[in-house]
Design an enzyme around this catalytic site. Sequence first.
Site, short mmCIF file in Angstrom:
data_model
loop_
_atom_site.label_atom_id
_atom_site.label_comp_id
_atom_site.label_asym_id
_atom_site.label_seq_id
_atom_site.Cartn_x
_atom_site.Cartn_y
_atom_site.Cartn_z
N LYS A 85 0.83 -1.19 0.00
CA LYS A 85 0.00 0.00 0.00
C LYS A 85 0.87 1.25 0.00
CE LYS A 85 -3.93 -2.20 0.19
NZ LYS A 85 -4.95 -2.11 1.22
N GLN A 88 -0.84 -12.82 10.37
CA GLN A 88 -1.27 -12.81 8.98
C GLN A 88 0.01 -12.56 8.19
OE1 GLN A 88 -3.69 -9.62 10.03
NE2 GLN A 88 -2.15 -8.08 9.69
N ASP A 127 -2.69 -6.91 0.19
CA ASP A 127 -1.34 -7.09 0.74
C ASP A 127 -1.33 -8.05 1.93
OD1 ASP A 127 -2.79 -5.32 2.32
OD2 ASP A 127 -1.04 -4.11 2.88
N ASP A 152 -2.88 -8.15 17.29
CA ASP A 152 -3.61 -7.46 16.25
C ASP A 152 -4.88 -8.23 15.89
OD1 ASP A 152 -3.40 -5.24 14.21
OD2 ASP A 152 -3.56 -6.96 12.85
N ASN A 153 -6.03 -7.55 15.92
CA ASN A 153 -7.29 -8.13 15.45
C ASN A 153 -7.52 -9.59 15.87
OD1 ASN A 153 -8.48 -5.99 14.12
ND2 ASN A 153 -7.39 -6.40 12.20
N GLU A 208 -6.37 -6.49 20.80
CA GLU A 208 -6.92 -5.36 20.04
C GLU A 208 -8.29 -5.77 19.49
OE1 GLU A 208 -6.32 -2.61 16.10
OE2 GLU A 208 -6.11 -4.77 16.08
N TYR A 254 1.47 4.08 6.68
CA TYR A 254 1.92 3.90 5.29
C TYR A 254 3.12 4.75 4.92
CZ TYR A 254 -2.85 2.17 5.47
OH TYR A 254 -3.98 1.50 5.84
#
Lengths: 664, 664
Positions: free
Chosen positions: B254, B314, B349, B385-386, B414, B526
């Site tokens: 990204k 991930q 991504d 994360d998530n 999170e 980013y």
Amino acid sequence: MSSRIGSVVIESVRPELEGGRFAVKRVAGDTFTVEADLFKEGHDVLVAIVRWRQFSPAGQETPWAEVPMKALGNDLWVAEFPLARNGRYQYTIEAWPDLFATWASELKRKVDAGREVRSELLEGAALMESTAERSRPFNEEDAQVLAEAARKLKQPPSPELISVALAPELARLAGKYADRSLATQYDRVLEVFAERERARTGAWYEFFPRSAVRDGRTHGTFKDAEAWLPYIQSLGFDVIYLPPIHPIGLTARKGKNNSLKAEPEDVGSPWAIGGAEGGHKAIHPQLGTPEDFRRFLKASELHGIEVSIDLAFQVSPDHPYVQEHPEWFLHRPDGTIKTAENPPKRYEDIVNFDWMGPGRATLWPELESVVLHWVKQGVRMFRVDNPHTKPIQFWAWLIRRVQDVHPDVVFLSEAFTRPKVMKALAKIGFTQSYTYFTWRIFKQELEDYLTEITSPPVSDYFRGNLWPNTPDILPELLQRSGPGGFRLRVALAATLSSSYGIYSGYELCEARALPGKEEYLDSEKYQLVAWDLERPGHIRDWIRKLNAARKQHPALQLYDNLRFYRADNDRILFYGKRTQDGSSQVLVAVSLDPHLPQEALLDVPLEELGILPEETYQVHELMTDERRLWQGPHAQVRLTPEQPAAIWAVYRFRRTEQAFDYYE
Amino acid sequence: MSSRIGSVVIESVRPELEGGRFAVKRVAGDTFTVEADLFKEGHDVLVAIVRWRQFSPAGQETPWAEVPMKALGNDLWVAEFPLARNGRYQYTIEAWPDLFATWASELKRKVDAGREVRSELLEGAALMESTAERSRPFNEEDAQVLAEAARKLKQPPSPELISVALAPELARLAGKYADRSLATQYDRVLEVFAERERARTGAWYEFFPRSAVRDGRTHGTFKDAEAWLPYIQSLGFDVIYLPPIHPIGLTARKGKNNSLKAEPEDVGSPWAIGGAEGGHKAIHPQLGTPEDFRRFLKASELHGIEVSIDLAFQVSPDHPYVQEHPEWFLHRPDGTIKTAENPPKRYEDIVNFDWMGPGRATLWPELESVVLHWVKQGVRMFRVDNPHTKPIQFWAWLIRRVQDVHPDVVFLSEAFTRPKVMKALAKIGFTQSYTYFTWRIFKQELEDYLTEITSPPVSDYFRGNLWPNTPDILPELLQRSGPGGFRLRVALAATLSSSYGIYSGYELCEARALPGKEEYLDSEKYQLVAWDLERPGHIRDWIRKLNAARKQHPALQLYDNLRFYRADNDRILFYGKRTQDGSSQVLVAVSLDPHLPQEALLDVPLEELGILPEETYQVHELMTDERRLWQGPHAQVRLTPEQPAAIWAVYRFRRTEQAFDYYE
């Protein structure tokens, strides 16, 4: 770990009593609602079902059925199934990701976004092929439809193909043969016990058949008691409850007013069960024969009244058990039997069982056979004496054993004991329980207590049967209130709960107490009483009207539908009950003041009643039979010691000319 | 059913999470309180104990210990045991009737009533004999004392004999060798996990080490980040949290502001983990070497700061796993790997694992090895994360596996997801969780939400870590509030919970958002950002004072001690915290209005603070360092956008001349 596994989480299943240890209670004819929190990581479409069946340990289970759960948002899911018949039901939950619905939903969003979906259609084809395989053993036709869909989905994308993929019929078939290998099973099978209507609703009347002659001298018989039935029927009662009807011990028999020495003519306490004439399966000879008792049951039935007898699992020293089964009792070092006591109090006319000793192997089945004996005679309701003085494990065992074969049997727990014990007895199976209502007399304490016992989770297992008096308890308020107090207390009992009861003499406002105690003077527990049913000051008509209101208005027959509303006077309690469909709606105001008139402005809960703010509605006050038109959220009420309760049936005017047959 | 059995009921054990499925959470050093409802039919004296032990799956369990429970009335019993060390503990309950105490209590009441007790003494003798038998294997001396008592009790009753029977020493011995064959064991063994202090308490600071050069052009390294440490230390933070430090994928990287196409100089999202340089165990080459990272950990430690890294399970399409372990991923029918998506959104991504597929047999252990790899490097805190996008079963497995060996490892969830899922993740083991605090900005919603998450049963398993901003969320309020909003939100976060955090830039009041979104413009996710730490309008001093208050006042370091009090202004929130022993007591008032001054009359909770109505006490306001004398239950406060919070340490004057050394 060879194949794919599921990951749906099933949590907070409701109702679930003590982690599934005990069954929740409902009534046959109810629709049973099951809720759960269901979720899974990610965005999969979930499917969930409740599996349920009627369950009988006798081996006549119906097969498991499935009913789909609906998502209500916030991960809350719900389903319902009918409790058509009296008996035990089992239920559990299963949930899985619906791979086809997930795929179809994503496909649609991609198509809407103008994305290329060739690969997605091939994924769909693979899903259809495996679904076709699963369906083949059950329905070849379905298999062919699914296989054909799979073939089509392998073609290059086109609007027609998208329509094929998203056709409702395909989704239906895919759901029908979903891949349940990814399902999560809830790890418990829960139970709900659906009882008969009378387990929830009934007006009880307690009397001593031995006083049925009502002269205070002649020992009454069941035949004499039959003559009392038209009177009880005229008052509108549904159940009569008889104190123990068995032979009474002579050893250490109590005299009048609980005196330690009985005179020769004294009849003794019926709770000192057992003598030369027999024990818990026998009938006191002065009451009659077993045939007389069966005749009395039949006569009661003809008057629309069910009979409850007393289960008092203790014996007099003269009970045959004492000689025949010494292993069922505790003995003192000198070999004599241990009588009941709570030092310094002694109960010399009572011997308790040794409940948890080695003799329980034969004791418990014998007591079960006592219950089954009376069930065989036609008794289906038992008022259980002091259950909290016996091990809770025994009651759990007994009630389950009996109800597994006779699910229509009702047990009322006389658990006048500490709150957690009272509730524990209800959890393990008692159908109904006595309550602290007897001592809750002012506004806040009544609202708090009744809200607690008529709301979940308590109402899932506990049904309070409200008694303003019992042969053991003549509350202070009634001792000092005059008829106003009797009127208001019975009005509260009859309308706050679906089950309530009075002990005879209440309708005559009998209020003579032992000084400084909450016990009756010349208590019927120890002597015959000459009840004069025509005594001036009786409130028979008041009670008749209350019972008529209960019979005519289904809202008053439900237990967990009680809601309190605001009245601007601390001496006036205001509440309501309605059926779920709103076909029966009742408001009640009761004055808690037995001495003076009281007035209040009531906040009528228009929204709950489904009435618009500007709408005019009709109320029918059942105690005076007066009808009025009301409008808006406020109403004024004036209550007096003579007329301390108002019970309004609420009616809307909903018909218009358009409902008229020839309107069109 | 040959011997006697017990009948104590053990119910409603607290704490008990989901019927014992999960451990409750506490902190090492806490005293752990266990409550239960205990009862039995009849009048027996009960004895109950909590059995507990520290439990380690590695096999170093300490032996079971016993601590007596105390009866508090209404059948409620309670006991405490210390959670001395970090780790898992087990506990359960056992209760039995104390036959000797029951006998002694009845004996005393009979003696007081002047009853003949010959038979009772013989009963006592029998009890003593069997107790002597039980004691003999353990202590011959005790056995002789008991046997001697038994012999005496067989003599004819006398006042001396009664004294022997009721001697406290005899009761103690009888209790020591009580007949536990009548004990009821609670049918579950429950767990409590005692974590280290930092699991409950910490001020977190999140920053991107790649921006450490702060020119917006040069990729920062861990060495550059070291230079940031004195700054973070000066602000008073305890924990720094670094977004993923691993190699970043190139495929579909990204660009700035989440654009689909990256320019050659774009650095990519750190959450697109894995490239040619390695995966989750590797370090991004531009940040430095593993040695540099260890050096950074060491440097942080020297500044009194612990480092948390990000666990984002991930991968980017370039992650080595993708080629090495195709069985860990889902593939499309055309053979390509499935990237993450929530149609119509695509995350090209990012590739998710196929968590529950057959590959999980090797996938799960590999991910465990990722955690253990970083634990070996010295990391003990992980921000996850998530987690709600991965199966909850995986997290339950992973956290238990890691903490069984490393009980000091902390996992922050999170879980910005639906409430039941957020709570479920906490139940299965996450140490802390992000919360909805980020979107709770007005008085009632703050009181409701914070009360919910800091009270049992939620606080038994859930610890909310409050973040006013994150790299993903720049809330509307902060976008439009100016510095007043930044001041008040961080004051709330720092004082409502024992754990809170900010993402760097907050102290500079960075508020530039993507139009119509709650996302940062030119987001650091980013691109590199040129943070100017001396930018006018910063609130560094405000934050430094908040963290100093937290460090100096233990009441602010506890989680479940939050209580809200009344302030007569809906724009002012008033609350307090205290340690259980009252040695630290803090009151807090925060204005929720970033624009205008607000005043309120506060209801000071004198009784909770242990202050008498007429007493004069001292308050020390920590943000202004002003001290005042207050008296009575009311105080006036004025808060402004420049000074929107007041934090008062409350002190009593308790010393008198009598405490003076030479007073006597």
